[in-house]
Design a protein around this motif. Structure first.
Motif, PDB file in Angstrom:
ATOM      1  N   SER A   1      46.571  40.789  44.058  1.00 17.30           N
ATOM      2  CA  SER A   1      45.686  41.691  43.324  1.00 17.30           C
ATOM      3  C   SER A   1      44.443  42.016  44.146  1.00 17.30           C
ATOM      4  CB  SER A   1      45.301  41.068  41.975  1.00 17.30           C
ATOM      5  OG  SER A   1      44.340  40.062  42.159  1.00 17.30           O
TER       6      SER A   1
ATOM      7  N   TYR B   1      41.191  47.616  37.326  1.00 22.88           N
ATOM      8  CA  TYR B   1      41.235  47.527  35.859  1.00 22.88           C
ATOM      9  C   TYR B   1      41.561  46.096  35.428  1.00 22.88           C
ATOM     10  CZ  TYR B   1      43.091  47.683  31.172  1.00 22.88           C
ATOM     11  OH  TYR B   1      43.322  47.414  29.859  1.00 22.88           O
ATOM     12  N   HIS B   2      42.533  45.477  36.130  1.00 22.03           N
ATOM     13  CA  HIS B   2      42.893  44.102  35.762  1.00 22.03           C
ATOM     14  C   HIS B   2      41.769  43.117  36.086  1.00 22.03           C
ATOM     15  CE1 HIS B   2      46.861  44.625  34.205  1.00 22.03           C
ATOM     16  NE2 HIS B   2      47.164  45.436  35.207  1.00 22.03           N
ATOM     17  N   HIS B   3      41.053  43.382  37.194  1.00 24.85           N
ATOM     18  CA  HIS B   3      39.897  42.541  37.500  1.00 24.85           C
ATOM     19  C   HIS B   3      38.924  42.535  36.333  1.00 24.85           C
ATOM     20  CE1 HIS B   3      41.179  42.302  41.660  1.00 24.85           C
ATOM     21  NE2 HIS B   3      40.119  41.604  41.989  1.00 24.85           N
TER      22      HIS B   3
ATOM     23  N   SER C   1      44.506  47.691  39.918  1.00 21.14           N
ATOM     24  CA  SER C   1      44.102  46.312  40.186  1.00 21.14           C
ATOM     25  C   SER C   1      42.669  46.074  39.710  1.00 21.14           C
ATOM     26  CB  SER C   1      44.224  46.023  41.683  1.00 21.14           C
ATOM     27  OG  SER C   1      43.698  44.763  41.967  1.00 21.14           O
TER      28      SER C   1
ATOM     29  N   ALA D   1      39.593  43.708  33.027  1.00 28.64           N
ATOM     30  CA  ALA D   1      40.167  43.373  31.722  1.00 28.64           C
ATOM     31  C   ALA D   1      40.531  41.889  31.634  1.00 28.64           C
ATOM     32  CB  ALA D   1      41.395  44.237  31.468  1.00 28.64           C
ATOM     33  N   ASP D   2      41.101  41.332  32.700  1.00 31.88           N
ATOM     34  CA  ASP D   2      41.558  39.940  32.647  1.00 31.88           C
ATOM     35  C   ASP D   2      40.538  38.971  33.222  1.00 31.88           C
ATOM     36  OD1 ASP D   2      43.735  41.326  31.837  1.00 31.88           O
ATOM     37  OD2 ASP D   2      44.922  40.980  33.644  1.00 31.88           O
ATOM     38  N   GLY D   3      39.499  39.488  33.845  1.00 37.39           N
ATOM     39  CA  GLY D   3      38.503  38.605  34.446  1.00 37.39           C
ATOM     40  C   GLY D   3      38.887  38.257  35.873  1.00 37.39           C
TER      41      GLY D   3
ATOM     42  N   ARG E   1      46.949  32.009  42.526  1.00 36.96           N
ATOM     43  CA  ARG E   1      47.659  32.891  41.596  1.00 36.96           C
ATOM     44  C   ARG E   1      48.289  34.041  42.344  1.00 36.96           C
ATOM     45  NH1 ARG E   1      43.398  30.604  38.398  1.00 36.96           N
ATOM     46  NH2 ARG E   1      42.042  31.391  39.977  1.00 36.96           N
TER      47      ARG E   1
ATOM     48  N   ILE F   1      42.093  36.367  37.782  1.00 39.16           N
ATOM     49  CA  ILE F   1      43.341  36.840  38.407  1.00 39.16           C
ATOM     50  C   ILE F   1      43.247  36.776  39.933  1.00 39.16           C
ATOM     51  CG2 ILE F   1      43.904  38.385  36.484  1.00 39.16           C
ATOM     52  CD1 ILE F   1      43.173  40.693  38.472  1.00 39.16           C
TER      53      ILE F   1
ATOM     54  N   ARG G   1      37.742  33.058  33.589  1.00 46.83           N
ATOM     55  CA  ARG G   1      38.461  33.687  32.478  1.00 46.83           C
ATOM     56  C   ARG G   1      37.765  33.317  31.171  1.00 46.83           C
ATOM     57  NH1 ARG G   1      43.528  33.273  33.285  1.00 46.83           N
ATOM     58  NH2 ARG G   1      43.429  32.830  35.496  1.00 46.83           N
ATOM     59  N   GLU G   2      38.157  34.001  30.126  1.00 44.39           N
ATOM     60  CA  GLU G   2      37.619  33.706  28.792  1.00 44.39           C
ATOM     61  C   GLU G   2      37.876  32.227  28.495  1.00 44.39           C
ATOM     62  OE1 GLU G   2      36.630  36.715  26.932  1.00 44.39           O
ATOM     63  OE2 GLU G   2      35.480  35.236  25.788  1.00 44.39           O
TER      64      GLU G   2
END
Lengths: 175, 306, 405
Positions: free
Chosen positions: C367, C41-43, C39, C45-47, A175, C50, B214-215
């Motif tokens: 990220s 925060y995204h780790h 970054s 919030a998005d799991g 990704r 990413i 992920r979810e």
């Protein structure tokens, strides 16, 4: 497997009985299911050309080995069981084409085909009875539904057919 | 040595019932009972904020928690599910066996497992690897084989899943005891206690553990509503999960989903303590093979050659 | 108490005041830290989806950095030995700075670990009382324990010494020596426990070697002094404090001894792994030669080995190592080469191939790199601020005034 599609018949007694008939079983622990009830699926109603008498009533059976040209041609071409020694009436009963014939001469129903198979395949018979060979579903500590030999193997060509596999694992994505 | 004696030793050695871990678990359960009794008067709000370890949950806690999970799934996906908590049966120790001479690599088990256990597309508990005939060496195994038809000539197939080890390295590794061995031999994960450090994944020699990066998203039509807290309920993101021998089925007497899906009947399952179980008879009669036996993990999963 | 608040206030004042270059430097670091924070925060919030980590390679650059900075934190003990065992005064002056490098390394280690958790919200499950700690089985639980102690130790020592200096009092040796001695022992402990965390895993042949803990220590004795030497050089240049040449000579000497040992141990590992040629050495082959089309790691490891050798030559030739520029360059080479050797080059082959023989190549994505840079920048930011205060106190510019109390 949906229960609705298959009518299952209990063969507990038959299984236990068969075990005592096998000569090399004497030293082994007798096959005696205690808490379990084993059902071997009947199959005759699944066979597309059953009953055989719907055609064979009209014809005279010819027990000699020969090339089959018409109706059973594919059966003949595909016959890969017992090399050249096998012919229809090794298994099918000449006297009653809707039955199978054991080596002893006893006629049995297509629903009990496994009894005929295991009369040659003794090693598989033992494993089948112990649940080591064959597909058993249902309950591990209760009612078991056991697929008959011919439920998985084509008796005329018993080697397992190739299958299309399910999809491979999802590739790892960057990704 | 008589065959019976040898078998007895094998079974004792690998699957014997003298287990210190079980002793520990009993102590832990007793401790948990005391601890939960002392925390029973906590306010509900605090409970929600600070989730409890499964072993510390009271029946009342469980009832509330399971209802909450059911409501959450209903709200999210519109599917009415039941989250149960079937307990291990007394005297039962589960063992799985797989006939390597029958496996043809069709992966029906993989997909049946996925449906049964509510797995998203990128997670599969089961991995069937294709090895060259004449070897079981994993180093050159093919994982992504995808021919028109299997088996391919000159190839053998080896399905691998959680081996439910008697001495599981993953359980030792977990820093917060979020994974443990149940009395019936199943290694479970408390998805609400796992911190997601993935040390257990590093510790597992069988690549049996999966992380929810992920979810997990599952189509509502594919959700299996028959769920259990310690097995196939829909997992939260950021935690580790694994095969549980379908404990929501097997603790209710049924066979695991992978076994029933196998078209070649290669899988056997049952209670090793029961003399008449298929697995016990298999151990008595067949040549068996244990994956990575040299590591001393003592798997409750046997490969055999029918 | 009031006096202590006064002290903190003057420390804050010291950090907030500076020249144009200071503001530029700190501002730049702050921006990088902020980006790292986004970054992170995204780790959360998005799991971790990413990142480029996978079930096959379930640890990546975060754990590699963690392992690396454990070494840096521990290597500070190398400066405590001359200061408190041989009692050389010039070294006592830099112990506080060294301990600050240690505490910041520990903080960075914790950041790398926590940002790598799937459920950082459940961190409390690790705490005594509220959580359940799997002792004595889990090496990770042990690591958490020893790290907590290390954090306390390396916070306490510089804080105490600095405050005493601020007050103009001589430190009470009874309050200093025991923790200082303990922190020396602890350097070995945090290292060994972290090495055991990996080497105890029988699932990962690449780590499952008795040589891992010694290699950890020795490589730390290379990367640590190299980083400390560069930090001290920066302090000499920009910090307004003169660190004795003897300290630099000593650090260069440590490098000169430990770098060959490090290369020797690496060679022992390479020989045994590659000579036996068994299937369990696939990971080593991946590291040094690549497997199939997966050949990224070999490029890094061979670059690192070349850097090691170049640095060694510089350090061994007296005429070269006496030139500060060349010495600093060799340190910079070593900071990178040990990061490859002990960080990525240690963690990734453990997962490649997977226990079932699957080869998945991991490369950190943007990220993860931004997060790493953010944590490094935060470390540099903290170090600059702490070093500024330390220097001000040590040189007497920041001192309790008579009228203050």
């Amino acid at each position: 497997m949906s229960a609705g599609r298959l009518v299952l018949v209990a063969f507990v007694a038959a299984l236990a009985c068969e075990a005592t008939h096998a000569p090399d079983q004497a030293a082994e622990r007798p096959f005696a299911p205690t808490h379990e009830e084993i059902l071997v699926e009947p199959r005759s109603h699944l066979l597309p050309t059953y009953p055989c008498t719907s055609c064979h009533d009209e014809r005279e059976a010819q027990p000699t080995r020969r090339r089959l040209a018409d109706y059973h041609r594919t059966r003949y071409d595909d016959l890969k069981h017992g090399d050249d020694a096998f012919w229809c009436y090794q298994c099918h009963a000449l006297e009653d084409i809707d039955k199978l014939r054991m080596a002893s001469g006893q006629l049995i129903s297509f629903d009990e085909a496994w009894r005929l198979c295991t009369s040659c395949h003794g090693d598989k018979q033992r494993d089948f009875q112990r649940g080591i060979h064959g597909l058993t579903i249902g309950e591990w500590n209760g009612k078991k539904h056991r697929r008959s030999c011919t439920g998985c193997h084509d008796p005329h060509n018993p080697r397992f057919r190739s299958m299309t596999p399910e999809k491979p694992p999802a590739p790892v994505q960057s990704r | 040595m008589t065959p019976e004696a040898r078998l007895g030793e094998l079974v004792r050695l690998r699957l014997g019932r003298h287990d210190t871990r079980r002793g520990f678990l009993k102590t832990a359960l007793a401790g948990a009972a005391v601890a939960s009794a002392s925390t029973a008067c906590d306010g509900a709000g605090v409970e929600k904020l600070l989730s409890k370890h499964y072993l510390k949950l009271t029946d009342e806690d469980k009832r509330k928690l399971f209802a909450r999970i059911e409501a959450e799934v209903l709200a999210r996906s519109g599917v009415r599910v039941t989250v149960g908590d079937p307990q291990p049966m007394a005297g039962v120790e589960f063992v799985h066996a797989l006939d390597l001479s029958l496996c043809n690599g069709n992966r029906r088990c993989v997909e049946a497992c996925a449906r049964e256990n509510n797995l998203p597309d990128d997670i599969r508990y089961l991995r069937v690897v294709e090895v060259d005939a004449g070897t079981l060496e994993l180093a050159n195994a093919e994982h992504a084989y995808d021919p028109e038809l299997v088996p391919r000539s000159g190839k053998n197939y080896l399905p691998v899943q959680c081996q439910q080890c008697k001495k599981p390295p993953c359980v030792d590794a977990c820093p917060v005891k979020a994974t443990w061995v149940e009395p019936d031999g199943i290694v479970v994960v408390d998805y609400d206690w796992c911190i997601g450090c993935r040390y257990c994944q590093a510790a597992c020699p069988y690549y049996a553990r999966r992380f929810n990066f992920r979810e997990p998203s599952i189509e509502p039509s594919r959700i299996n509503p028959d769920q259990a807290y310690l097995s196939n309920r829909i997992r939260p993101a950021g935690v580790v999960e694994k095969c549980t021998y379908c404990l929501h089925r097997t603790r209710r007497g049924r066979y695991p989903a992978c076994l029933e899906a196998c078209p070649t009947g290669a899988r056997k399952f049952g209670n090793i303590n029961d003399e008449n179980s298929e697995v016990r008879r298999m151990l008595e009669r067949k040549r068996t093979y244990v994956l990575k036996e040299e590591l001393g993990t003592v798997p409750r999963f046997f490969y055999f050659f029918g | 108490m009031i006096r202590y608040l006064q002290y903190l206030k003057s420390c804050a004042g010291c950090v907030l005041r500076g020249g144009r270059n200071y503001y530029l430097w700190m501002g730049g670091l702050f921006v990088l830290t902020f980006l790292g924070g986004i970054s992170w925060y995204h780790h959360i919030a998005d799991g971790l989806g990413i990142t480029n980590m996978s079930n096959q390679v379930s640890w990546g650059i975060g754990i590699a950095n963690f392992v690396y900075f454990v070494g840096v934190a521990a290597s500070v003990a190398l400066l405590i030995v001359p200061a408190y065992i041989y009692r050389i005064e010039e070294f006592k002056a830099v112990v506080v700075l060294a301990e600050i490098i240690a505490v910041i390394s520990v903080v960075m280690c914790l950041s790398f670990i926590i940002s790598d958790l799937g459920r950082p919200d459940r961190l409390l499950h690790l705490s005594p009382g509220l959580g359940v700690i799997n002792l004595p089985s889990s090496h990770l639980a042990w690591d958490v324990m020893v790290f907590s102690v290390q954090l306390v130790l390396s916070l306490y020592i510089p804080a105490y010494l600095l405050y005493k200096r601020y007050l103009g009092q001589a430190p009470n040796l009874a309050f200093v020596l025991p923790p200082v001695m303990l922190s020396m022992l602890w350097a070995v402990i945090i290292h060994t426990v972290t090495a055991f965390l990996l080497s105890a895993l029988k699932s990962r042949d690449f780590w499952n070697t008795g040589l891992l803990a010694p290699r950890f220590l020795v490589s730390a004795a290379v990367s640590g002094p190299a980083i400390i030497l560069l930090c001290f050089a920066a302090i000499n240049r920009y910090g307004g404090m003169r660190i004795a040449d003897r300290v630099f000579d000593y650090l260069a000497h440590v490098l000169r001894v430990m770098l060959p040992v490090n290369l020797f141990l690496l060679g022992c590992e390479v020989f045994t792994e590659l000579h036996s040629g068994t299937a369990v050495t696939e990971s080593a082959r991946y590291l040094f030669f690549g497997l199939g089309e997966h050949t990224l790691l070999p490029k890094f490891i061979w670059t690192a080995i070349v850097f090691d050798v170049v640095a060694l030559v510089i350090l061994l030739v007296p005429r070269w190592r006496q030139q500060p520029r060349l010495l600093y360059a060799s340190c910079a080479l070593l900071v990178f080469s040990i990061w490859v050797e002990k960080g990525m080059g240690l963690v990734l082959p453990g997962f490649t191939p997977s226990p079932l023989g699957e080869v998945v190549e991991y490369v950190p994505n943007a990220s993860e790199i931004v997060l790493t840079i953010g944590i490094l920048a935060a470390g540099a930011l903290l170090f600059t601020a702490a070093a500024k205060v330390t220097i001000a106190v040590q040189t007497g510019r920041l001192r309790l005034q008579e009228g203050d109390a």
